[in-house]
Design an enzyme around this catalytic site. Structure first.
Site, mmCIF file in Angstrom:
data_model
loop_
_atom_site.group_PDB
_atom_site.id
_atom_site.type_symbol
_atom_site.label_atom_id
_atom_site.label_comp_id
_atom_site.label_asym_id
_atom_site.label_seq_id
_atom_site.Cartn_x
_atom_site.Cartn_y
_atom_site.Cartn_z
ATOM 1 N N GLY A 242 0.799 -1.225 0.000
ATOM 2 C CA GLY A 242 0.000 0.000 0.000
ATOM 3 C C GLY A 242 0.829 1.270 0.000
ATOM 4 O O GLY A 242 0.462 2.262 0.610
ATOM 5 N N LEU A 243 1.979 1.224 -0.688
ATOM 6 C CA LEU A 243 2.875 2.386 -0.782
ATOM 7 C C LEU A 243 3.195 2.966 0.593
ATOM 8 O O LEU A 243 3.253 4.179 0.781
ATOM 9 C CB LEU A 243 2.277 3.476 -1.697
ATOM 10 C CG LEU A 243 2.048 3.097 -3.161
ATOM 11 C CD1 LEU A 243 1.457 4.280 -3.938
ATOM 12 C CD2 LEU A 243 3.335 2.644 -3.839
ATOM 13 N N ASN B 228 6.789 6.321 -10.373
ATOM 14 C CA ASN B 228 6.028 5.078 -10.244
ATOM 15 C C ASN B 228 4.712 5.260 -10.995
ATOM 16 O O ASN B 228 3.774 5.861 -10.502
ATOM 17 C CB ASN B 228 5.775 4.758 -8.765
ATOM 18 C CG ASN B 228 5.051 3.434 -8.574
ATOM 19 O OD1 ASN B 228 4.519 2.866 -9.535
ATOM 20 N ND2 ASN B 228 5.015 2.949 -7.353
ATOM 21 N N CYS C 89 2.097 1.123 -10.030
ATOM 22 C CA CYS C 89 1.696 0.350 -8.858
ATOM 23 C C CYS C 89 0.281 -0.179 -9.096
ATOM 24 O O CYS C 89 -0.626 0.600 -9.371
ATOM 25 C CB CYS C 89 1.721 1.218 -7.602
ATOM 26 S SG CYS C 89 1.091 0.339 -6.165
ATOM 27 N N ILE D 127 9.704 -4.563 -15.545
ATOM 28 C CA ILE D 127 8.312 -4.156 -15.381
ATOM 29 C C ILE D 127 7.965 -4.105 -13.893
ATOM 30 O O ILE D 127 8.655 -4.723 -13.069
ATOM 31 C CB ILE D 127 7.345 -5.167 -16.082
ATOM 32 C CG1 ILE D 127 7.549 -6.576 -15.520
ATOM 33 C CG2 ILE D 127 7.526 -5.136 -17.566
ATOM 34 C CD1 ILE D 127 6.546 -7.613 -15.992
ATOM 35 N N GLY E 107 11.318 -11.030 -11.576
ATOM 36 C CA GLY E 107 11.674 -12.437 -11.445
ATOM 37 C C GLY E 107 13.153 -12.754 -11.531
ATOM 38 O O GLY E 107 13.525 -13.900 -11.799
#
Lengths: 324, 286
Positions: free
Chosen positions: A92-93, A146, A149, A209, A263
């Site tokens: 939640g930032l 950002n 998100c 990404i 990843g």
């Protein structure tokens, strides 16, 4: 060559093995990195001491947590799910706000040698500019917007899909600062025409990404696991998506440096990301399994790969597959 | 060796491998609940899978649609976990009101690093109030390892006293209450000073409780050159060392991953007042 952290107080940039020297340095716009590993935003970047710790662990550059104008508590627990094949998070930032964080960042910029990229977030033009100016004042080396998100309404992705707003933010920041401006994007913004607009507005680099939108259900509890229900999917399962996006961006915009994120869990993953066009690689949720030693594992692995395959530098690998 | 390896101690870093742990939820069924004091209850649950925690490690207990909280293991054996839960906030109140015998619970863990288990040593365990929870499991394991044990339990009021008989089965126990209603009259620190004055010596001290109390324990131990391990508490979010919420400043140590058990001397280096206003560093009980 010792591979332990013990004698790693100054991270090597060029390594000699007999007569052969390999160069691990890379650059992203004006930033020079001692090696291509970058702490991804959202991970451990909320205080000076945590950033310093990641520098000590070997990183080539650091990205802070996304900073917003006002402090954000974030969501209630659970905020993180280990899916086995990846991770889902909706923190939640959570961040201390621009005013408070700028003190941490000032300490960091004075005491940390490697580049610090500050991730900034907001829901409006004014908010982005306010945070950006605070962070630039505190001496950060670059800004990362950002724009992606996936789990906070009005922030991130909601801004990133508004090309006009994003371009205005980029133009304004370019007019007040010479520091590089990067944009962190997700799958949803990888279309050529959208990125073209950002780049024409002055964008210096792309981080790709961000986590993908995701949801995890517990059938035992008959309930979503995250308190926010929707989260961001990261980890090994998104690597092929990240590779494809980075590949396409590099093919379309070969002069725009890319920090490839998504990843990266091993040196092999990092090399794949560089081969498709990333100038540097973001490390984030791999810390869950491997903790901070993941940085040295990747750096050592890249070095070994260069030596074993007759490459002299990381730069030779960037976008290698596009050139063939 | 970098600064954090130094702070944690080299052997500390190597002692517990944290490459392979599970963060998936394990289902348990509550089979017994005991009321220990007016606000503290003990929950015993049978788990579908083994968790095998080291004393001092913790698990995240998830109550769907309510929240998720960190809890240390008060005891553990063969797929049976014991958790001590004090009613202090939203989630723990919900648990007290709604979790009953037969209720299903979801736990992920064990997480973090626990206490060092010695054998054939002389150990002093110091617990302050609700903070004694992980020490009972520790005492049991130390006893199995042929350690000589003494436990000091400090409480504010006599009605807060719990777990004295349980500790009594594995250790010599001394209780203090500030109102003097039970045991020694005074704080657990007063009792500790008295024991040290009597020239009793220990190889290692383990402590858990409020941070002011832990600070005093560490100061007393450092003076006497006794190894001390403490368990710290911060607001834990991800539990896996990536979100940074539980960082100890200015050391950059994460309670959920590098701790919650630390060598005591790190407490002497914590200076968090300067960034407390960000709301992240304030210890929140649930």
């Amino acid at each position: 060559m010792s591979k332990t952290l013990n004698n790693f107080s100054s991270i090597r940039e060029k390594v000699s093995h007999g007569k052969i020297t390999v160069d691990l340095t890379t650059s992203i716009s004006k930033l020079s990195l001692r090696n291509p590993t970058v702490l991804a935003s959202g991970i451990l970047g909320s205080s000076y001491s945590l950033l310093k710790r990641v520098e000590d662990a070997g990183a080539g550059a650091l990205t802070t947590k996304t900073i917003t104008r006002d402090p954000r508590e974030g969501y209630v627990n659970p905020v993180f799910v280990d899916l086995g094949y990846g991770y889902l998070n909706a923190i939640g930032l959570r961040n201390p706000g621009a005013e408070e964080f700028s003190k941490e960042l000032s300490r960091a910029t004075k005491n940390i040698q490697i580049p610090i990229i500050t991730s900034i977030g907001g829901s409006k033009f004014e908010e982005f500019i306010f945070v950006a100016e605070k962070m630039l004042e505190a001496g950060c080396d670059a800004l990362e917007l950002n724009l992606s998100c996936p789990h906070v309404d009005g922030y991130g992705l909601d801004v990133g899909l508004d090309a006009k707003l994003t371009c205005e933010i980029i133009k304004q920041l370019k007019s007040v600062s010479s520091k590089p401006i990067f944009a962190k994007i997700s799958l949803h913004q990888s279309q050529k025409n959208l990125l073209e607009k950002y780049i024409n507005a002055g964008l210096d680099g792309i981080t790709a990404i961000n986590a993908l939108k995701g949801l995890a259900i517990s059938i035992e509890a008959l309930s979503p696991i995250l308190s926010n229900v929707i989260g961001g999917l990261s980890g090994p399962c998104i690597k092929p998506v990240a590779l494809a996006i980075v590949y396409e961006i590099h093919r379309e915009f070969p002069d725009i440096p890319i920090i490839g994120v998504g990843g990266i869990q091993s040196p092999e993953d990092a090399i794949e990301m560089i081969l498709v066009g990333a100038s540097a690689v973001g490390i984030g949720s791999a810390i869950v399994r491997k903790d901070l030693k993941i940085f040295m594992e990747i750096i050592d692995g890249i070095e070994r790969f260069l030596l074993d395959n007759g490459f002299k530098s990381v730069k030779e690998l960037i976008g290698y597959i596009n050139r063939r | 060796m970098n600064i954090h390896d130094n702070l944690l101690g080299r052997e500390w870093v190597d002692r517990q491998h944290f490459d392979c742990f599970s963060s998936k939820y394990v289902i348990g069924e509550v089979y017994e609940i005991r009321q220990l004091t007016q606000t503290i209850r003990e929950y015993n649950a049978r788990l579908k899978e083994d968790m095998e925690p080291v004393p001092g490690q913790f698990a995240m207990l998830w109550i769907p649609r309510v929240g998720e909280i960190p809890l240390s293991f008060a005891d553990y054996s063969k797929q049976t976990a014991r958790l001590i839960i004090s009613r202090v906030g939203r989630v723990t109140s919900y648990i007290h009101e709604n979790i009953s015998k037969g209720s299903k619970i979801l736990l992920r863990g064990p997480l973090g690093r626990g206490f060092t288990i010695h054998s054939k040593r002389s150990c002093l365990l110091i617990g302050g109030g609700y903070g004694l929870a992980p020490l009972y499991y520790l005492a049991k394991i130390l006893k199995e390892n042929n350690c000589r044990l003494k436990t000091l339990l400090g409480f504010k009021h006599s009605e807060d006293v719990f777990y004295v008989n349980e500790f009594g089965q594995v250790s010599e126990v001394h209780v203090s209450t500030e109102d003097g209603g039970k045991g020694f009259k005074g704080t657990v620190i007063d009792m500790l000073e008295k024991i040290f004055k009597e020239e009793e010596s220990f190889d290692v001290v383990y402590a858990c409780g409020r941070e002011e109390m832990l600070m005093r324990v560490v100061q007393e131990c450092v003076k006497r050159n006794i190894d001390v391990e403490i368990s710290l508490e911060r607001q834990i979010k991800c539990g896996l060392g990536i979100c940074g919420s539980c960082s100890i400043e200015p050391l950059g140590l994460r309670v959920c991953r590098d701790g919650p058990v630390f060598k005591g001397d790190i407490l002497l280096q914590i200076k968090e007042s300067e960034i407390e206003s960000d709301g992240e560093k304030i210890c929140l009980r649930h």
